[in-house]
Scaffold this motif. Sequence first.
Motif, PDB file in Angstrom:
ATOM      1  N   ALA A  97       0.908  -1.404  -0.140  1.00 45.22           N
ATOM      2  CA  ALA A  97       0.181  -0.065   0.105  1.00 45.22           C
ATOM      3  C   ALA A  97       0.849   1.195   0.170  1.00 45.22           C
ATOM      4  N   VAL A  98       1.981   1.278   0.555  1.00 44.15           N
ATOM      5  CA  VAL A  98       3.004   2.352   0.662  1.00 44.15           C
ATOM      6  C   VAL A  98       3.565   2.770  -0.442  1.00 44.15           C
ATOM      7  N   VAL A  99       4.046   1.578  -1.115  1.00 42.07           N
ATOM      8  CA  VAL A  99       4.777   2.026  -2.681  1.00 42.07           C
ATOM      9  C   VAL A  99       3.644   2.147  -3.503  1.00 42.07           C
ATOM     10  N   ALA A 100       2.367   1.822  -3.407  1.00 43.65           N
ATOM     11  CA  ALA A 100       1.384   2.404  -4.306  1.00 43.65           C
ATOM     12  C   ALA A 100       1.265   3.968  -4.094  1.00 43.65           C
ATOM     13  N   LEU A 101       1.261   4.477  -2.792  1.00 41.53           N
ATOM     14  CA  LEU A 101       0.849   5.993  -2.286  1.00 41.53           C
ATOM     15  C   LEU A 101       2.059   6.515  -3.077  1.00 41.53           C
ATOM     16  N   GLY A 102       3.348   6.125  -2.927  1.00 45.05           N
ATOM     17  CA  GLY A 102       4.425   6.789  -3.365  1.00 45.05           C
ATOM     18  C   GLY A 102       4.498   6.790  -4.835  1.00 45.05           C
TER      19      GLY A 102
ATOM     20  N   LEU B 227      10.547   0.001   7.389  1.00 44.92           N
ATOM     21  CA  LEU B 227      10.495  -0.496   5.910  1.00 44.92           C
ATOM     22  C   LEU B 227       9.486   0.148   5.277  1.00 44.92           C
ATOM     23  N   GLN B 228       8.346   0.680   5.753  1.00 44.22           N
ATOM     24  CA  GLN B 228       7.438   1.243   4.959  1.00 44.22           C
ATOM     25  C   GLN B 228       8.026   2.769   4.600  1.00 44.22           C
ATOM     26  N   GLY B 229       8.736   3.255   5.214  1.00 42.43           N
ATOM     27  CA  GLY B 229       9.176   4.659   5.068  1.00 42.43           C
ATOM     28  C   GLY B 229      10.177   4.442   3.789  1.00 42.43           C
TER      29      GLY B 229
END
Length: 264
Positions: free
Chosen positions: A88-93, A142-144
Amino acid sequence: MLTLLFTVCLLLGALVGFLAGLLGIGGGLVIVPALAYLLPHVGVEHELVMPMALGTSLATIVVTSISAVRVHHKNRNIPWQLTRDILAVVALGALVGAFIADELSSTALAYIFAIAVSLLAIYMLVSIKRVSSREMPSVAKLQGISLFTGVLASLMGIAGGAILIPILNFFGMQMRQSIGVATAAGLVIALFGSLGYFITGLDQENLPAWSLGYIYLPALLGISLTSTLFARYGVKLSSKLPVKTLKKCFALFLIVVAIKMATN
Protein backbone atom coordinates in the motif's frame (compact mmCIF):
# COMPACT_ATOMS: atom_id res chain seq x y z
CA MET A 1 8.14 6.23 -38.52
CA LEU A 2 5.26 4.92 -36.42
CA THR A 3 5.67 1.46 -37.96
CA LEU A 4 9.43 1.56 -37.35
CA LEU A 5 8.91 2.61 -33.72
CA PHE A 6 6.46 -0.25 -33.19
CA THR A 7 8.97 -2.73 -34.66
CA VAL A 8 11.80 -1.43 -32.49
CA CYS A 9 9.52 -1.66 -29.45
CA LEU A 10 8.85 -5.32 -30.23
CA LEU A 11 12.61 -5.99 -30.00
CA LEU A 12 12.91 -3.76 -26.94
CA GLY A 13 10.11 -5.70 -25.26
CA ALA A 14 11.94 -8.99 -25.68
CA LEU A 15 15.00 -7.53 -23.95
CA VAL A 16 13.17 -5.87 -21.07
CA GLY A 17 10.95 -8.89 -20.46
CA PHE A 18 13.99 -11.10 -20.03
CA LEU A 19 15.65 -8.56 -17.72
CA ALA A 20 12.48 -8.21 -15.66
CA GLY A 21 12.46 -11.90 -14.91
CA LEU A 22 16.20 -12.15 -14.35
CA LEU A 23 16.81 -9.04 -12.23
CA GLY A 24 13.37 -8.04 -10.94
CA ILE A 25 13.74 -4.51 -12.33
CA GLY A 26 10.80 -4.41 -14.74
CA GLY A 27 12.98 -3.19 -17.60
CA GLY A 28 12.34 0.52 -17.00
CA LEU A 29 16.04 1.30 -16.89
CA VAL A 30 16.16 0.26 -20.55
CA ILE A 31 12.72 1.44 -21.66
CA VAL A 32 13.04 5.06 -20.47
CA PRO A 33 16.32 5.88 -22.30
CA ALA A 34 15.09 4.03 -25.40
CA LEU A 35 11.78 5.91 -25.52
CA ALA A 36 13.49 9.22 -24.73
CA TYR A 37 15.45 8.66 -27.94
CA LEU A 38 12.58 7.26 -30.04
CA LEU A 39 9.64 9.54 -29.17
CA PRO A 40 11.01 12.74 -30.76
CA HIS A 41 11.24 10.83 -34.06
CA VAL A 42 7.45 10.41 -34.10
CA GLY A 43 6.84 14.10 -33.41
CA VAL A 44 6.59 14.22 -29.62
CA GLU A 45 7.51 17.68 -28.34
CA HIS A 46 10.60 18.06 -26.13
CA GLU A 47 8.72 18.93 -22.92
CA LEU A 48 6.47 15.88 -23.35
CA VAL A 49 9.22 13.35 -24.12
CA MET A 50 10.29 12.44 -20.58
CA PRO A 51 6.81 12.33 -19.01
CA MET A 52 5.64 10.12 -21.88
CA ALA A 53 8.72 7.91 -21.65
CA LEU A 54 8.15 7.50 -17.89
CA GLY A 55 4.41 6.91 -18.11
CA THR A 56 4.69 4.47 -21.00
CA SER A 57 7.53 2.63 -19.29
CA LEU A 58 5.45 2.10 -16.14
CA ALA A 59 2.45 0.95 -18.20
CA THR A 60 4.55 -1.70 -19.95
CA ILE A 61 5.97 -2.85 -16.61
CA VAL A 62 2.44 -3.63 -15.42
CA VAL A 63 2.13 -6.22 -18.17
CA THR A 64 5.64 -7.61 -17.75
CA SER A 65 5.50 -7.84 -13.98
CA ILE A 66 2.30 -9.91 -13.89
CA SER A 67 4.06 -12.81 -15.58
CA ALA A 68 7.22 -12.39 -13.47
CA VAL A 69 5.29 -12.24 -10.16
CA ARG A 70 3.41 -15.39 -11.08
CA VAL A 71 6.58 -17.36 -11.69
CA HIS A 72 8.38 -15.98 -8.61
CA HIS A 73 5.36 -16.93 -6.50
CA LYS A 74 5.39 -20.43 -7.95
CA ASN A 75 9.12 -20.73 -7.16
CA ARG A 76 8.48 -19.45 -3.59
CA ASN A 77 10.78 -16.49 -4.04
CA ILE A 78 8.33 -13.99 -2.47
CA PRO A 79 8.04 -13.78 1.36
CA TRP A 80 4.44 -12.54 1.31
CA GLN A 81 4.23 -11.62 5.00
CA LEU A 82 6.88 -8.94 4.56
CA THR A 83 5.70 -7.98 1.08
CA ARG A 84 2.13 -7.24 2.19
CA ASP A 85 3.44 -4.69 4.71
CA ILE A 86 4.84 -2.46 1.95
CA LEU A 87 2.44 -2.76 -1.00
CA ALA A 88 0.00 0.00 0.00
CA VAL A 89 2.87 2.36 0.81
CA VAL A 90 4.71 1.87 -2.49
CA ALA A 91 1.38 2.39 -4.31
CA LEU A 92 0.94 5.76 -2.61
CA GLY A 93 4.53 6.73 -3.34
CA ALA A 94 4.17 5.84 -7.03
CA LEU A 95 1.02 7.94 -7.37
CA VAL A 96 2.66 10.91 -5.64
CA GLY A 97 5.74 10.55 -7.87
CA ALA A 98 3.63 10.86 -11.01
CA PHE A 99 2.06 14.10 -9.80
CA ILE A 100 5.50 15.49 -8.88
CA ALA A 101 6.78 14.59 -12.35
CA ASP A 102 3.94 16.57 -13.92
CA GLU A 103 5.34 19.71 -12.27
CA LEU A 104 8.93 19.17 -13.44
CA SER A 105 10.50 19.91 -16.81
CA SER A 106 11.57 17.14 -19.17
CA THR A 107 15.22 18.13 -18.62
CA ALA A 108 14.85 17.93 -14.83
CA LEU A 109 13.32 14.47 -15.11
CA ALA A 110 16.19 13.31 -17.31
CA TYR A 111 18.73 14.56 -14.72
CA ILE A 112 16.87 12.82 -11.89
CA PHE A 113 16.97 9.58 -13.86
CA ALA A 114 20.69 9.86 -14.67
CA ILE A 115 21.77 10.84 -11.15
CA ALA A 116 19.68 8.14 -9.45
CA VAL A 117 20.99 5.43 -11.76
CA SER A 118 24.57 6.59 -11.21
CA LEU A 119 24.18 6.40 -7.42
CA LEU A 120 22.66 2.93 -7.67
CA ALA A 121 25.52 1.76 -9.85
CA ILE A 122 28.13 3.15 -7.44
CA TYR A 123 26.46 1.44 -4.48
CA MET A 124 26.42 -1.91 -6.23
CA LEU A 125 30.09 -1.52 -7.12
CA VAL A 126 31.25 -0.86 -3.57
CA SER A 127 28.99 -3.49 -2.01
CA ILE A 128 29.39 -6.31 -4.50
CA LYS A 129 31.81 -8.29 -2.33
CA ARG A 130 30.16 -7.44 0.97
CA VAL A 131 28.10 -10.04 2.83
CA SER A 132 25.52 -8.45 5.11
CA SER A 133 24.35 -9.90 8.40
CA ARG A 134 22.17 -6.95 9.47
CA GLU A 135 18.66 -7.52 10.75
CA MET A 136 15.66 -6.31 8.78
CA PRO A 137 14.38 -2.90 9.98
CA SER A 138 11.04 -2.46 11.75
CA VAL A 139 7.83 -2.42 9.71
CA ALA A 140 7.55 1.37 10.12
CA LYS A 141 11.08 1.93 8.80
CA LEU A 142 10.53 -0.54 5.98
CA GLN A 143 7.37 1.32 4.99
CA GLY A 144 9.28 4.61 5.02
CA ILE A 145 11.86 3.08 2.70
CA SER A 146 9.04 1.75 0.52
CA LEU A 147 7.37 5.17 0.28
CA PHE A 148 10.64 6.70 -0.89
CA THR A 149 11.08 3.83 -3.33
CA GLY A 150 7.60 4.36 -4.78
CA VAL A 151 8.16 8.09 -5.33
CA LEU A 152 11.63 7.76 -6.85
CA ALA A 153 10.68 4.75 -8.99
CA SER A 154 7.72 6.66 -10.43
CA LEU A 155 9.97 9.66 -11.18
CA MET A 156 12.36 7.29 -12.96
CA GLY A 157 9.72 5.22 -14.78
CA ILE A 158 11.01 1.98 -13.25
CA ALA A 159 9.50 -0.77 -11.13
CA GLY A 160 11.71 0.00 -8.13
CA GLY A 161 13.74 -3.20 -8.14
CA ALA A 162 16.93 -1.21 -8.75
CA ILE A 163 16.24 0.56 -5.44
CA LEU A 164 14.64 -2.17 -3.34
CA ILE A 165 16.94 -5.06 -4.23
CA PRO A 166 20.20 -3.49 -2.94
CA ILE A 167 18.38 -2.18 0.17
CA LEU A 168 16.84 -5.55 1.06
CA ASN A 169 20.10 -7.31 0.27
CA PHE A 170 21.95 -4.79 2.47
CA PHE A 171 19.75 -5.87 5.39
CA GLY A 172 20.61 -9.52 4.84
CA MET A 173 17.72 -10.80 2.72
CA GLN A 174 18.76 -13.50 0.25
CA MET A 175 19.18 -12.26 -3.32
CA ARG A 176 16.42 -14.40 -4.81
CA GLN A 177 13.94 -13.29 -2.15
CA SER A 178 14.99 -9.65 -2.62
CA ILE A 179 14.23 -10.01 -6.33
CA GLY A 180 10.90 -11.66 -5.53
CA VAL A 181 9.80 -8.86 -3.17
CA ALA A 182 10.96 -6.21 -5.65
CA THR A 183 9.03 -7.87 -8.47
CA ALA A 184 5.78 -7.90 -6.47
CA ALA A 185 6.29 -4.30 -5.29
CA GLY A 186 7.22 -3.32 -8.84
CA LEU A 187 3.86 -4.49 -10.16
CA VAL A 188 2.08 -2.20 -7.67
CA ILE A 189 4.42 0.73 -8.38
CA ALA A 190 3.90 0.36 -12.13
CA LEU A 191 0.12 0.08 -11.78
CA PHE A 192 -0.36 3.18 -9.61
CA GLY A 193 2.46 5.12 -11.26
CA SER A 194 1.02 4.65 -14.75
CA LEU A 195 -2.42 5.60 -13.38
CA GLY A 196 -0.89 8.83 -12.12
CA TYR A 197 0.75 9.59 -15.47
CA PHE A 198 -2.55 8.85 -17.23
CA ILE A 199 -4.43 11.31 -14.98
CA THR A 200 -1.84 14.10 -15.06
CA GLY A 201 -1.47 13.89 -18.84
CA LEU A 202 -5.17 14.22 -19.64
CA ASP A 203 -5.12 18.03 -19.64
CA GLN A 204 -1.94 18.35 -21.70
CA GLU A 205 -2.12 19.94 -25.14
CA ASN A 206 -0.20 18.71 -28.20
CA LEU A 207 -0.13 15.07 -27.13
CA PRO A 208 0.51 12.78 -30.12
CA ALA A 209 -2.24 10.62 -31.56
CA TRP A 210 -2.79 7.27 -29.84
CA SER A 211 -1.97 8.65 -26.39
CA LEU A 212 -3.79 8.09 -23.11
CA GLY A 213 -2.50 10.91 -20.97
CA TYR A 214 1.26 10.45 -20.88
CA ILE A 215 1.00 6.83 -22.04
CA TYR A 216 1.89 6.26 -25.71
CA LEU A 217 -0.13 3.27 -26.90
CA PRO A 218 1.97 2.11 -29.94
CA ALA A 219 5.07 1.79 -27.75
CA LEU A 220 3.06 0.18 -24.94
CA LEU A 221 1.61 -2.41 -27.31
CA GLY A 222 4.91 -3.22 -29.03
CA ILE A 223 6.88 -3.67 -25.81
CA SER A 224 4.10 -5.58 -24.05
CA LEU A 225 3.60 -8.11 -26.84
CA THR A 226 7.11 -9.54 -26.52
CA SER A 227 8.00 -8.72 -22.90
CA THR A 228 5.41 -11.13 -21.53
CA LEU A 229 6.87 -13.96 -23.61
CA PHE A 230 10.46 -13.46 -22.48
CA ALA A 231 9.95 -12.69 -18.76
CA ARG A 232 9.57 -16.36 -17.86
CA TYR A 233 12.97 -17.21 -19.35
CA GLY A 234 14.65 -14.57 -17.20
CA VAL A 235 12.99 -15.94 -14.06
CA LYS A 236 14.09 -19.49 -14.87
CA LEU A 237 17.68 -18.34 -15.33
CA SER A 238 17.61 -16.35 -12.06
CA SER A 239 16.78 -19.55 -10.18
CA LYS A 240 19.82 -21.33 -11.62
CA LEU A 241 22.52 -18.67 -11.36
CA PRO A 242 24.59 -18.33 -8.15
CA VAL A 243 23.96 -15.29 -5.98
CA LYS A 244 27.30 -13.58 -6.79
CA THR A 245 26.61 -13.86 -10.51
CA LEU A 246 23.22 -12.23 -10.05
CA LYS A 247 24.80 -9.38 -8.12
CA LYS A 248 27.46 -8.82 -10.76
CA CYS A 249 24.91 -8.88 -13.60
CA PHE A 250 22.75 -6.41 -11.75
CA ALA A 251 25.63 -4.02 -11.01
CA LEU A 252 27.02 -4.15 -14.54
CA PHE A 253 23.59 -3.48 -15.99
CA LEU A 254 23.18 -0.37 -13.84
CA ILE A 255 26.64 0.89 -14.84
CA VAL A 256 25.88 0.60 -18.56
CA VAL A 257 22.61 2.51 -18.15
CA ALA A 258 24.25 5.23 -16.03
CA ILE A 259 26.98 5.79 -18.63
CA LYS A 260 24.41 5.97 -21.41
CA MET A 261 22.31 8.60 -19.65
CA ALA A 262 25.34 10.64 -18.60
CA THR A 263 26.64 10.90 -22.18
CA ASN A 264 23.33 11.93 -23.78
